[in-house]
Design a protein around this motif. Sequence first.
Motif, mmCIF file in Angstrom:
data_model
loop_
_atom_site.group_PDB
_atom_site.id
_atom_site.type_symbol
_atom_site.label_atom_id
_atom_site.label_comp_id
_atom_site.label_asym_id
_atom_site.label_seq_id
_atom_site.Cartn_x
_atom_site.Cartn_y
_atom_site.Cartn_z
ATOM 1 N N CYS A 173 -21.643 3.210 -49.318
ATOM 2 C CA CYS A 173 -21.747 2.480 -47.904
ATOM 3 C C CYS A 173 -21.971 3.944 -46.901
ATOM 4 O O CYS A 173 -23.062 3.731 -46.154
ATOM 5 C CB CYS A 173 -20.576 2.054 -47.876
ATOM 6 S SG CYS A 173 -19.864 0.441 -48.771
ATOM 7 N N ALA A 255 -25.249 -3.564 -54.354
ATOM 8 C CA ALA A 255 -25.616 -4.832 -53.661
ATOM 9 C C ALA A 255 -25.381 -6.190 -54.020
ATOM 10 O O ALA A 255 -25.158 -7.282 -53.998
ATOM 11 C CB ALA A 255 -26.327 -5.021 -52.131
ATOM 12 N N ARG A 256 -26.916 -5.703 -55.031
ATOM 13 C CA ARG A 256 -27.320 -7.134 -55.832
ATOM 14 C C ARG A 256 -25.649 -7.376 -56.871
ATOM 15 O O ARG A 256 -26.099 -8.413 -56.786
ATOM 16 C CB ARG A 256 -27.959 -5.663 -57.278
ATOM 17 C CG ARG A 256 -28.499 -5.602 -56.242
ATOM 18 C CD ARG A 256 -30.260 -5.369 -57.352
ATOM 19 N NE ARG A 256 -31.685 -4.641 -56.438
ATOM 20 C CZ ARG A 256 -32.389 -3.983 -57.291
ATOM 21 N NH1 ARG A 256 -32.229 -3.482 -57.831
ATOM 22 N NH2 ARG A 256 -33.956 -3.936 -55.972
ATOM 23 N N THR A 258 -22.572 -7.932 -55.229
ATOM 24 C CA THR A 258 -21.653 -8.214 -54.294
ATOM 25 C C THR A 258 -23.339 -9.976 -53.845
ATOM 26 O O THR A 258 -22.443 -10.009 -52.892
ATOM 27 C CB THR A 258 -21.688 -8.027 -53.189
ATOM 28 O OG1 THR A 258 -22.402 -7.034 -52.912
ATOM 29 C CG2 THR A 258 -20.502 -6.787 -54.467
ATOM 30 N N THR A 260 -25.564 -8.903 -51.438
ATOM 31 C CA THR A 260 -25.150 -8.832 -50.210
ATOM 32 C C THR A 260 -26.873 -8.222 -50.016
ATOM 33 O O THR A 260 -27.125 -6.932 -51.032
ATOM 34 C CB THR A 260 -24.323 -7.384 -50.235
ATOM 35 O OG1 THR A 260 -23.206 -7.317 -50.557
ATOM 36 C CG2 THR A 260 -24.383 -7.297 -48.724
ATOM 37 N N PRO A 261 -27.816 -8.486 -49.170
ATOM 38 C CA PRO A 261 -29.239 -8.439 -49.352
ATOM 39 C C PRO A 261 -29.390 -6.851 -48.427
ATOM 40 O O PRO A 261 -28.395 -6.644 -47.115
ATOM 41 C CB PRO A 261 -29.639 -9.169 -48.198
ATOM 42 C CG PRO A 261 -28.286 -10.305 -47.219
ATOM 43 C CD PRO A 261 -27.758 -10.217 -48.908
ATOM 44 N N LEU A 262 -29.829 -5.945 -49.057
ATOM 45 C CA LEU A 262 -30.264 -4.909 -48.365
ATOM 46 C C LEU A 262 -31.383 -4.168 -47.846
ATOM 47 O O LEU A 262 -32.373 -3.586 -48.326
ATOM 48 C CB LEU A 262 -29.629 -4.199 -49.023
ATOM 49 C CG LEU A 262 -27.452 -3.291 -49.351
ATOM 50 C CD1 LEU A 262 -28.273 -2.410 -50.280
ATOM 51 C CD2 LEU A 262 -26.881 -3.882 -48.116
#
Length: 312
Positions: A173, A255-256, A258, A260-262
């Motif tokens: 992160c 992110a994928r 979880t 989570t869009p990044l």
Amino acid sequence: MAAVGWIGLGNMGGYMSANLVAAGHTVRGYDLNPAAVAAAGERGVETVDSIADAVAGADVVFTMLPKGEHSRSVYLGEDGVLAHADTGTLLVDSSTIDVESAQALHDAAAAAGFRFVDAPVSGGISGAEAGTLTFMVGGEPGPVQEAAAFIEPMAGNVIPTGGATTGQAAKICNNLMLFINLAATSEGAVLADRLGLDKQVFWDIASVSSGDSWALRTWYPMPGVVASAASNNDFAPTFTAELANKDINLAIAAARDTGTPLEIGEHVQQLFQRLVDAGHAGKDCSMIVSLVDGSLAEGDGTGAQVSSAGRS
């Protein structure tokens, strides 16, 4: 003083192991790269020819490797750390790797009777040399506390992050934010220059204003402003574009997993991919500025990729 086994003597590991030597520890180091081995030897590391020799009789073993595949091989291979170290040896992986690989190492070490922590670092080559790195240490409380004592000569900060793999999670992160900041710094720096601002004057303003970041203060991509910046040296690597691309891809994968869009992170990854595809994988990651100022020669084939398992 302790007996330390060290595997991975590259851009980071070479300086980190030297700081342990300077603190009075005996360090036996191993790397696949002969140049890295020679440099470590000049800094006082006792260089050896195998993982088995590096870990024999060690109180603690540190590994500093580029990717999860390298860490898996070094720990889990038939000639690896778990096969040769004594179970009383504390194991510390300071590589930046994917969470899945980190969990696999925790699980395998525990099954074999070892104490293991994931302890990636932040601070770059300058922090490694100065002994001011931030260590993010994940694992059981006892081993984390033990590791902190060995880490101290290399660190400005040692921060327990929680259970297994949380050190890697923190690093992933953090680096996501770093490389987004670097891309933003590159765009701001080029625009300021084209608007007629003196580059030193603009840096002086941004460094004490809301545009400030570690990337701005340490990796400023315009030459002649920040002494530590690779932009002063034709982007000779302090942290390669290849490794930056690897790290931001770790964040995207997490992110994928979880949901989570990044969107910004994925765009910045595409920028680093363009550097790699243009042949600049071995150049400094701050060369991302060349995508803003138009100086990148796409597909020119310059800049050898970094592939040694000792580079980190």
